[in-house]
Enzyme design. Structure first.
Site, PDB file in Angstrom:
ATOM      1  N   ASP A   1       0.837  -1.202   0.000  1.00 17.63           N
ATOM      2  CA  ASP A   1       0.000   0.000   0.000  1.00 17.63           C
ATOM      3  C   ASP A   1       0.866   1.243   0.000  1.00 17.63           C
ATOM      4  OD1 ASP A   1      -2.505  -1.365   0.030  1.00 17.63           O
ATOM      5  OD2 ASP A   1      -2.195  -1.827   2.141  1.00 17.63           O
TER       6      ASP A   1
ATOM      7  N   LYS B   1      -0.151  -7.939  -3.352  1.00 15.76           N
ATOM      8  CA  LYS B   1      -1.428  -7.284  -3.619  1.00 15.76           C
ATOM      9  C   LYS B   1      -1.198  -5.800  -3.874  1.00 15.76           C
ATOM     10  CE  LYS B   1      -4.691  -5.785  -0.600  1.00 15.76           C
ATOM     11  NZ  LYS B   1      -5.457  -4.592  -0.983  1.00 15.76           N
TER      12      LYS B   1
ATOM     13  N   ASP C   1      -6.319  -5.363  -6.470  1.00 18.57           N
ATOM     14  CA  ASP C   1      -7.524  -5.066  -5.674  1.00 18.57           C
ATOM     15  C   ASP C   1      -8.272  -3.908  -6.335  1.00 18.57           C
ATOM     16  OD1 ASP C   1      -9.354  -5.212  -3.673  1.00 18.57           O
ATOM     17  OD2 ASP C   1      -7.995  -4.618  -2.049  1.00 18.57           O
TER      18      ASP C   1
ATOM     19  N   LYS D   1     -11.512  -3.475  -7.035  1.00 23.76           N
ATOM     20  CA  LYS D   1     -12.831  -3.119  -6.466  1.00 23.76           C
ATOM     21  C   LYS D   1     -13.759  -2.490  -7.507  1.00 23.76           C
ATOM     22  CE  LYS D   1     -11.901  -3.277  -1.629  1.00 23.76           C
ATOM     23  NZ  LYS D   1     -10.465  -3.133  -1.418  1.00 23.76           N
TER      24      LYS D   1
ATOM     25  N   ILE E   1     -21.714  -0.192 -14.305  1.00 23.41           N
ATOM     26  CA  ILE E   1     -22.706  -0.936 -15.096  1.00 23.41           C
ATOM     27  C   ILE E   1     -22.010  -2.151 -15.727  1.00 23.41           C
ATOM     28  CG2 ILE E   1     -24.209   1.042 -15.514  1.00 23.41           C
ATOM     29  CD1 ILE E   1     -22.966   1.221 -18.346  1.00 23.41           C
TER      30      ILE E   1
ATOM     31  N   ASN F   1     -21.655  -3.520 -18.652  1.00 19.64           N
ATOM     32  CA  ASN F   1     -20.840  -3.368 -19.853  1.00 19.64           C
ATOM     33  C   ASN F   1     -19.464  -2.782 -19.529  1.00 19.64           C
ATOM     34  OD1 ASN F   1     -20.710  -3.471 -22.796  1.00 19.64           O
ATOM     35  ND2 ASN F   1     -20.602  -1.231 -22.647  1.00 19.64           N
ATOM     36  N   THR F   2     -19.454  -1.782 -18.663  1.00 15.56           N
ATOM     37  CA  THR F   2     -18.194  -1.118 -18.300  1.00 15.56           C
ATOM     38  C   THR F   2     -17.300  -2.051 -17.487  1.00 15.56           C
ATOM     39  OG1 THR F   2     -19.280   1.019 -18.336  1.00 15.56           O
ATOM     40  CG2 THR F   2     -17.238   0.883 -17.072  1.00 15.56           C
TER      41      THR F   2
ATOM     42  N   THR G   1     -15.688  -3.557   5.278  1.00  9.59           N
ATOM     43  CA  THR G   1     -15.602  -3.660   6.744  1.00  9.59           C
ATOM     44  C   THR G   1     -15.513  -2.290   7.414  1.00  9.59           C
ATOM     45  OG1 THR G   1     -13.283  -4.166   6.413  1.00  9.59           O
ATOM     46  CG2 THR G   1     -14.697  -5.997   6.997  1.00  9.59           C
TER      47      THR G   1
ATOM     48  N   ARG H   1      -2.921 -10.278  11.873  1.00  8.17           N
ATOM     49  CA  ARG H   1      -1.820  -9.752  12.682  1.00  8.17           C
ATOM     50  C   ARG H   1      -1.088 -10.895  13.360  1.00  8.17           C
ATOM     51  NH1 ARG H   1      -2.455  -6.421   9.866  1.00  8.17           N
ATOM     52  NH2 ARG H   1      -2.856  -4.210  10.114  1.00  8.17           N
TER      53      ARG H   1
ATOM     54  N   GLN I   1      -6.929  -1.703  12.084  1.00 10.80           N
ATOM     55  CA  GLN I   1      -7.771  -2.893  11.929  1.00 10.80           C
ATOM     56  C   GLN I   1      -8.480  -3.150  13.258  1.00 10.80           C
ATOM     57  OE1 GLN I   1      -8.399  -4.296   9.195  1.00 10.80           O
ATOM     58  NE2 GLN I   1      -6.622  -4.299   7.833  1.00 10.80           N
TER      59      GLN I   1
ATOM     60  N   GLY J   1      -0.390  -6.689   5.212  1.00 12.71           N
ATOM     61  CA  GLY J   1       0.320  -5.491   4.788  1.00 12.71           C
ATOM     62  C   GLY J   1       1.343  -5.047   5.794  1.00 12.71           C
ATOM     63  N   ARG J   2       0.922  -4.129   6.673  1.00 10.56           N
ATOM     64  CA  ARG J   2       1.870  -3.447   7.568  1.00 10.56           C
ATOM     65  C   ARG J   2       2.734  -4.346   8.452  1.00 10.56           C
ATOM     66  NH1 ARG J   2      -2.754   0.625   9.169  1.00 10.56           N
ATOM     67  NH2 ARG J   2      -3.868  -1.274   8.587  1.00 10.56           N
TER      68      ARG J   2
HETATM   69  O1  C5P Z   1      -1.654  -3.327   6.582  1.00  7.99           O
HETATM   70  P1  C5P Z   1      -2.767  -4.325   6.669  1.00  7.99           P
HETATM   71  O2  C5P Z   1      -2.306  -5.731   6.961  1.00  7.99           O
HETATM   72  O3  C5P Z   1      -3.891  -3.885   7.572  1.00  7.99           O
HETATM   73  O4  C5P Z   1      -3.328  -4.335   5.180  1.00  7.99           O
HETATM   74  C1  C5P Z   1      -4.488  -4.996   4.826  1.00  7.99           C
HETATM   75  C2  C5P Z   1      -4.772  -4.824   3.369  1.00  7.99           C
HETATM   76  O5  C5P Z   1      -6.029  -5.434   3.097  1.00  7.99           O
HETATM   77  C3  C5P Z   1      -4.891  -3.379   2.912  1.00  7.99           C
HETATM   78  O6  C5P Z   1      -4.454  -3.336   1.545  1.00  7.99           O
HETATM   79  C4  C5P Z   1      -6.359  -3.089   2.970  1.00  7.99           C
HETATM   80  O7  C5P Z   1      -6.788  -2.152   2.016  1.00  7.99           O
HETATM   81  C5  C5P Z   1      -6.956  -4.458   2.653  1.00  7.99           C
HETATM   82  N1  C5P Z   1      -8.273  -4.726   3.237  1.00  7.99           N
HETATM   83  C6  C5P Z   1      -8.538  -4.630   4.589  1.00  7.99           C
HETATM   84  N2  C5P Z   1      -9.768  -4.923   5.088  1.00  7.99           N
HETATM   85  C7  C5P Z   1     -10.728  -5.314   4.258  1.00  7.99           C
HETATM   86  C8  C5P Z   1     -10.488  -5.436   2.891  1.00  7.99           C
HETATM   87  C9  C5P Z   1      -9.231  -5.130   2.399  1.00  7.99           C
HETATM   88  O8  C5P Z   1      -7.663  -4.280   5.372  1.00  7.99           O
HETATM   89  N3  C5P Z   1     -11.898  -5.626   4.761  1.00  7.99           N
END
Ligand code: C5P
Length: 232
Positions: free
Chosen positions: A10, A32, A59, A61, A65, A67-68, A118, A179, A188, A208-209
């Site tokens: 990210d 990702k 990702d 998202k 519509i 077609n797009t 979420t 985590r 989170q 991610g982090r």
């Molecule tokens: O840094 P962290 O582990 O929280 O990153 C989680 C990744 O998952 C981020 O890219 C975030 O946008 C994505 N994500 C999320 N919760 C969701 C859906 C996607 O944290 N419900």
């Protein structure tokens, strides 16, 4: 077992993302890329990260519509991602258009649906006219998406078990908000460890982090992979 961890990169800067991606080869199952990276770097940036050699989860998202969305899925599939996301809220015809767009491709991305973000809570649902519970809404969206041909769902840790029981092993369940023990929770709200997420039925873990913000990301990723191997 293959490594189920996709590291969420990210960040908007391509050079930093490339360094990070290269350092994670052999320690994660894929990378990702989200709207932040794709908006900053476009398809060329995605191609550059693809050259790292790890499977890509884009990702995207998508929500528009039929077609797009069909045309967008076809266009982005030329980048050969392993996974793509779309909002099931776009409706059955939109999901089917996405599905039709990838049918028959030699390297077809797996399509994952977002049920309810979420970041939304019960009062946000009510504000859009939805009066039943969050878990009912998640299940209803999941049924719609899977019924329309999605390969799987992105879901929160506390929903994995329920969705796995409901749909069986035939769908992919991708879980963020993981985590490892001792990692900072950040923004989170509800998190679980990698081993527990797999035990509950997750196929892919988005982390991610806990990896990207650690002093040596490759070591953090390596430790997670080791924990998962030992638990398998
Ligand atoms: O840094 P962290 O582990 O929280 O990153 C989680 C990744 O998952 C981020 O890219 C975030 O946008 C994505 N994500 C999320 N919760 C969701 C859906 C996607 O944290 N419900």
């Amino acid at each position: 077992m293959t490594n189920p961890v996709f590291c969420a990169i990210d960040r908007p800067d391509l050079a930093g993302a490339l360094d990070l991606g290269r350092s994670l080869v052999g320690h994660v199952g894929g990378l990702k890329l989200g709207l932040e990276f794709m908006s900053a770097n476009g398809p060329q940036g995605v191609r550059a990260i693809g050259e790292v050699g790890l499977p890509l989860f884009l990702d995207t998202k998508f929500h528009d519509i039929p077609n797009t969305v069909g045309a967008a899925v076809r266009a982005i599939s030329t980048l050969e991602p392993a996974l793509l996301t779309l909002h099931i809220a776009g409706g059955r015809a939109m999901v089917e258009a996405a599905r039709n767009a990838v049918q028959g491709l030699a390297k077809r991305p797996r399509l994952l649906g977002i049920t309810v973000l979420t970041s939304l809570d019960q009062s946000d649902l009510e504000a859009t006219g939805i009066s039943h519970s969050m878990s009912d809404q998640v299940l209803q969206m999941a049924e719609l998406g899977i019924g329309a041909g999605l390969d799987g769902l992105v879901c929160a840790a506390h929903e994995v078990q329920m969705l796995r029981q409901h749909f069986g092993r035939g769908i992919l369940l991708v879980v963020p908000g993981i985590r490892p023990n001792g990692a900072a929770v950040g923004d989170q709200k509800r998190t679980i460890g990698p081993t527990e997420a797999i035990a509950r039925g997750a196929d892919i873990l988005v982390i991610g982090r806990p990896i990207t913000q650690s002093t040596i990301p490759s070591e953090a990723a390596h430790a997670i992979a080791k924990e998962l191997r030992q638990a398998a």
